[in-house]
Scaffold this motif. Structure first.
Motif, mmCIF file in Angstrom:
data_model
loop_
_atom_site.group_PDB
_atom_site.id
_atom_site.type_symbol
_atom_site.label_atom_id
_atom_site.label_comp_id
_atom_site.label_asym_id
_atom_site.label_seq_id
_atom_site.Cartn_x
_atom_site.Cartn_y
_atom_site.Cartn_z
ATOM 1 N N VAL A 179 0.841 -1.214 0.000
ATOM 2 C CA VAL A 179 0.000 0.000 0.000
ATOM 3 C C VAL A 179 0.867 1.252 0.000
ATOM 4 O O VAL A 179 0.630 2.199 -0.775
ATOM 5 N N MET A 180 1.901 1.279 0.840
ATOM 6 C CA MET A 180 2.751 2.464 0.923
ATOM 7 C C MET A 180 3.605 2.628 -0.330
ATOM 8 O O MET A 180 3.923 3.758 -0.726
ATOM 9 N N ASN A 181 3.994 1.528 -0.970
ATOM 10 C CA ASN A 181 4.671 1.616 -2.264
ATOM 11 C C ASN A 181 3.791 2.326 -3.279
ATOM 12 O O ASN A 181 4.250 3.173 -4.051
ATOM 13 N N MET A 182 2.508 1.964 -3.297
ATOM 14 C CA MET A 182 1.556 2.577 -4.221
ATOM 15 C C MET A 182 1.453 4.087 -3.960
ATOM 16 O O MET A 182 1.512 4.898 -4.878
ATOM 17 N N VAL A 183 1.313 4.452 -2.683
ATOM 18 C CA VAL A 183 1.193 5.872 -2.325
ATOM 19 C C VAL A 183 2.464 6.636 -2.701
ATOM 20 O O VAL A 183 2.418 7.717 -3.306
ATOM 21 N N GLY A 184 3.611 6.046 -2.361
ATOM 22 C CA GLY A 184 4.880 6.704 -2.662
ATOM 23 C C GLY A 184 5.087 6.948 -4.143
ATOM 24 O O GLY A 184 5.623 7.988 -4.553
ATOM 25 N N ALA A 185 4.638 5.990 -4.959
ATOM 26 C CA ALA A 185 4.813 6.108 -6.409
ATOM 27 C C ALA A 185 4.022 7.270 -6.990
ATOM 28 O O ALA A 185 4.333 7.752 -8.082
ATOM 29 N N LEU A 186 3.013 7.734 -6.276
ATOM 30 C CA LEU A 186 2.162 8.814 -6.774
ATOM 31 C C LEU A 186 2.617 10.201 -6.322
ATOM 32 O O LEU A 186 1.977 11.193 -6.638
#
Length: 328
Positions: free
Chosen positions: A47-54
């Motif tokens: 989940v945090m990978n997804m957020v960070g990528a944005l």
């Protein structure tokens, strides 16, 4: 168009391997100290990978400017060869459980394919944004984590050890989330940069911005790969380098995440999450005593670091020559 779609898909495959290869960076310490269960840790990291990528595209722009390949089909061949070289090295180091850098595998692959194809390589960017940060970030990680751990030991020197351990298990949930966010911020952008490079070679982009569909696709692929997990490398980082406890895990994760943020937002440099986190783990371990770090394992990791860029470059060059020869 079909070849462009294929190159984009290959790039997303790399992003996926990046996720399961580097999942250990964000969560190995939290799992080894029992701050988080494996599945909860993987879900948190995904989940945090997804957020960070944005949260940014500065690193993506740096990656897309490393080489200037030819236009058209020839240029796509160069980009594809670079990504395949990176994927190959990722799989080799994953198999042997070595936490090498997916970032430098990708850059090495792209540069290797660029040299093989006589493309223009921006050596200033390779040196300033890749080579120097590659050396500096682990050094900073080691000494900064050492200092943070010393501060924790001094602040809690009179506290009950079991109570401190319980509190830092809770704190580790936050530091693991912070590190996973930094991983997404750094690593997803590298694949974005490669896809933008492919779009530029075919005239579908001017390279000045990253399309929204590219950002979302890379974020999703990285998150899926992270959730798949990288258990071999997780064992190396979580157990084989040093014996970790919650305070040490927190100090390493917090230090590494700050360095990732600074590199992305201040220097726009694609640094290695793997290098930074591993060096931070060594730094916190050295506060106990130098012999607490298993330097034999650490030495194997360093060898993998040194070999990553040239090995990925060599594989990419071979792939380029084969595809170019076959196409001819």
């Amino acid at each position: 168009m079909a070849v462009l779609v294929l190159v984009v898909l290959v790039s997303l495959v790399f992003d996926y391997t990046n996720g399961f290869h580097d999942a250990a960076n964000a969560i190995a310490t939290s799992i080894s100290t029992r701050a988080l269960t494996p599945r909860v840790a993987l879900l948190l990291a995904a989940v945090m990978n997804m957020v960070g990528a944005l949260l940014g595209v500065q690193v993506a722009k740096t990656i897309s400017e490393v080489i200037t390949p030819p236009t058209g089909l020839h240029g796509l061949t160069v980009v594809a060869a670079g990504v395949i070289g990176a994927i190959s090295w990722n799989l080799i180091t994953w198999y042997f459980g070595l936490p090498s850098s997916s970032s430098h595998a990708l850059i090495g692959g792209v540069v290797g394919a660029g040299l093989a194809s006589a493309s223009t390589v921006s050596w200033d960017k390779v040196v300033d944004k890749v080579a120097v940060p590659m050396v500096v970030s682990p050094v900073i990680g080691f000494f900064a984590a050492y200092a943070v751990m010393l501060a924790i030991l001094w602040i809690f020197r009179r506290a009950n050890p079991s109570r401190v351990s319980r509190r830092f298990r809770i704190a580790q949930s936050l530091s693991a989330a912070s590190l996973a966010l930094g991983h997404g911020l750094q690593d997803a952008q590298k694949t974005m940069g490669i896809i933008v490079l492919a779009l530029v070679t075919t005239g579908h982009s001017d390279g000045e911005s990253v399309p929204t569909w590219v950002i979302i696709s890379c974020a999703g692929a990285l998150s899926l790969g992270t959730y798949a997990g990288g258990w071999r490398i997780m064992r190396t980082l979580g157990r084989k380098v040093i014996e970790l406890d919650p305070p040490k895990g927190f100090a390493a994760e917090a230090t590494a995440s700050v360095i990732l943020y600074l590199a992305a937002y201040i220097w726009h440099a694609p640094i290695s999450t793997t290098h930074t986190m591993t060096a931070s783990i060594m730094g916190v371990g050295a506060t106990k005593r130098l012999s607490a770090v298993r330097w034999g394992v650490a030495g194997n990791i360093v060898v993998a670091w040194v070999l990553t860029m040239p090995a990925a470059a060599l594989v990419a060059a071979v792939v380029y020559y084969l595809v170019h020869l076959f196409g001819a």
